[in-house]
Design a protein around this motif. Structure first.
Motif, PDB file in Angstrom:
ATOM      1  N   GLU A 223       0.823  -1.198   0.000  1.00 25.46           N
ATOM      2  CA  GLU A 223       0.000   0.000   0.000  1.00 25.46           C
ATOM      3  C   GLU A 223       0.868   1.264   0.000  1.00 25.46           C
ATOM      4  O   GLU A 223       0.590   2.230  -0.731  1.00 25.46           O
ATOM      5  CB  GLU A 223      -0.936  -0.018   1.206  1.00 25.46           C
ATOM      6  CG  GLU A 223      -1.967   1.091   1.189  1.00 25.46           C
ATOM      7  CD  GLU A 223      -2.955   1.016   2.346  1.00 25.46           C
ATOM      8  OE1 GLU A 223      -3.785   1.933   2.440  1.00 25.46           O
ATOM      9  OE2 GLU A 223      -2.891   0.066   3.154  1.00 25.46           O
ATOM     10  N   GLN A 224       1.916   1.270   0.824  1.00 19.51           N
ATOM     11  CA  GLN A 224       2.760   2.463   0.932  1.00 19.51           C
ATOM     12  C   GLN A 224       3.594   2.710  -0.325  1.00 19.51           C
ATOM     13  O   GLN A 224       3.981   3.846  -0.603  1.00 19.51           O
ATOM     14  CB  GLN A 224       3.660   2.346   2.168  1.00 19.51           C
ATOM     15  CG  GLN A 224       2.881   2.483   3.480  1.00 19.51           C
ATOM     16  CD  GLN A 224       3.723   2.145   4.698  1.00 19.51           C
ATOM     17  OE1 GLN A 224       4.309   1.075   4.796  1.00 19.51           O
ATOM     18  NE2 GLN A 224       3.810   3.073   5.630  1.00 19.51           N
ATOM     19  N   ASP A 226       2.325   2.237  -3.224  1.00 23.22           N
ATOM     20  CA  ASP A 226       1.292   2.405  -4.248  1.00 23.22           C
ATOM     21  C   ASP A 226       1.135   1.142  -5.087  1.00 23.22           C
ATOM     22  O   ASP A 226       1.005   1.198  -6.310  1.00 23.22           O
ATOM     23  CB  ASP A 226       1.598   3.612  -5.135  1.00 23.22           C
ATOM     24  CG  ASP A 226       0.386   4.058  -5.946  1.00 23.22           C
ATOM     25  OD1 ASP A 226      -0.762   3.784  -5.519  1.00 23.22           O
ATOM     26  OD2 ASP A 226       0.575   4.667  -7.022  1.00 23.22           O
ATOM     27  N   TRP A 227       1.195  -0.027  -4.434  1.00 21.94           N
ATOM     28  CA  TRP A 227       0.948  -1.341  -5.018  1.00 21.94           C
ATOM     29  C   TRP A 227       1.999  -1.736  -6.046  1.00 21.94           C
ATOM     30  O   TRP A 227       1.762  -2.598  -6.891  1.00 21.94           O
ATOM     31  CB  TRP A 227      -0.471  -1.411  -5.598  1.00 21.94           C
ATOM     32  CG  TRP A 227      -1.488  -0.933  -4.601  1.00 21.94           C
ATOM     33  CD1 TRP A 227      -2.136   0.273  -4.613  1.00 21.94           C
ATOM     34  CD2 TRP A 227      -1.933  -1.607  -3.418  1.00 21.94           C
ATOM     35  NE1 TRP A 227      -2.966   0.377  -3.519  1.00 21.94           N
ATOM     36  CE2 TRP A 227      -2.865  -0.757  -2.766  1.00 21.94           C
ATOM     37  CE3 TRP A 227      -1.640  -2.853  -2.851  1.00 21.94           C
ATOM     38  CZ2 TRP A 227      -3.496  -1.105  -1.565  1.00 21.94           C
ATOM     39  CZ3 TRP A 227      -2.273  -3.209  -1.664  1.00 21.94           C
ATOM     40  CH2 TRP A 227      -3.184  -2.341  -1.039  1.00 21.94           C
TER      41      TRP A 227
END
Length: 397
Positions: A223-224, A226-227
């Motif tokens: 997630e951090q 941005d995938w």
């Protein structure tokens, strides 16, 4: 009334695949005496729902094992920052590098993730007393979460563990028992104390749920970033739940559709101290397995796990990811703590120092490519290791 969103379906033996109901208390699998893995109904879930949720590990609650949300025992754990290391990158003429700082978790280490989940599930299953053998941080985390949940805690530590860990456990009301030796000797003491099974043993991978808390690091990393995952992840490896858990998260996200079909998973690197490097020795073919391995204490207390139960799962992770395992000296890991402190203003645990030392070693060996995006995992705060690090700065880079 039960408020649930967990998609937990069953527990699976990591050795043979036999399944178990998660509604009763389990330790190792009955069939193979192997760790049990939580399996979920991984129907497609929109990751966009995360946008409105609090930034802690419970944001991934569908993929965690606690059924009733009222049993979530929390101190605000998870969603630790990923920080760039610009000065070290310039100093060594390296590409962009990143460090996820788990020392900012409650109780000062990544152990808060696993013990948060284990104690939440213990509460849900009606358990009253938990016991754990620990090199330090796991015992502190268990004591804190047991206090939060209203459960009794018994912590068994090696006598060389820094006093800060022992005193913090006592502050949370835990009973602290000190044993001469390493964590395997503490495990033997736990087995002796718990012959009648009156306590719930939350030893690494002897129950299914610490792993589930640790895997949230993998979800956060995705997630951090941005995938788009980094190329390589270096992880300090003792009992191995973090290494195994992060990889489990990546595999789950593939099934969920949260990672693109073209996303290559990171190469995982297990980092150990030369004083206690059972997984490195097995991975490199120096021994068949670590069942008879004899280790020595290390300044990185969390790496002093000479016979890890999760070794087969760690080796599977390294093999599937095309990763590797590397050991560093005690001097190298101390220098690593010093360099990160001097050039980036972060006081990492010796385990974090070991990661930086391993990075430099792999770069020299050309195992790392010049354009690899690398993520380092610092698993704890250096504050608790002051006894270990005192007087070591004369070698500071």
């Amino acid at each position: 009334m039960i408020h649930t969103s967990s998609l937990l379906e069953e527990l699976e033996c990591s050795s043979c695949g036999c399944t178990y109901l998660p509604s009763i208390v389990h330790t190792l699998s009955v069939c193979c005496q192997a760790p049990l893995l939580s399996r979920y109904q991984l129907a497609p879930i929109s990751k966009e729902r995360l946008l409105t949720r609090p930034k802690n590990l419970w944001r991934y609650r569908e993929l965690l094992p606690v059924i009733d949300e009222e049993n979530q025992v929390s101190l605000g754990e998870g969603y630790t920052p990923i920080l760039s290391l610009p000065q070290l990158a310039r100093r060594y003429d390296l590409p962009s590098m990143w460090l996820k700082d788990e020392g900012l978790n409650p109780t000062g280490s990544f152990k808060a993730r696993g013990l948060c989940m284990a104690i939440s599930k213990a509460k849900e299953l009606g358990i009253q007393t938990c016991i754990v053998p620990t090199a330090g941080n796991a015992g502190v985390a268990m004591a804190a979460y047991c206090a939060r949940a209203g459960l009794e805690a018994i912590v068994v530590m090696p006598d060389h563990t820094p006093e800060a860990f022992k005193e913090e456990c006592r502050a949370y009301g835990a009973q602290v028992i000190v044993v001469h030796g390493l964590i395997n000797d503490c495990a033997a003491k736990v087995q002796e104390l718990n012959q009648d099974g009156r306590y719930f043993d939350v030893s690494t991978l002897k129950e299914p749920y610490r792993l589930e808390g640790k895997k949230t690091m993998g979800y956060e990393i995705a997630e951090q970033f941005d995938w788009k995952l980094p190329d390589v992840i270096l992880y300090p490896t003792g009992g191995g739940t973090g290494l195994i858990g992060i990889w489990k998260a990546f595999r789950e996200m593939q099934t969920l559709g949260w990672l693109s079909d073209t996303q290559r998973l990171p190469r995982m690197v297990a980092v150990q101290s030369q004083n206690c490097s059972p997984v490195v020795d097995t991975f490199l073919g120096k021994q068949t397995n670590s069942r008879q391995y004899v280790g020595k204490p290390t300044l990185a207390n969390g790496l002093a796990v000479p016979r890890p139960l999760g070794e087969p799962l760690m080796l599977q992770t390294l093999t599937e990811s095309n990763g590797t395992a590397v050991a560093v000296s005690e001097d190298e890991l101390v220098d690593g703590v010093g360099e990160i402190g001097k050039y980036e203003g972060m006081f990492v645990a010796p385990e974090g120092g070991a990661i930086w030392a391993a990075y430099k070693k792999l770069k020299q060996q050309a195992w790392l490519k010049s354009d690899d995006q690398v993520l380092l995992l610092n698993t704890g705060s250096g504050q608790k290791y002051l006894d270990n690090l005192k007087g070591k700065w004369s070698r500071r880079p």
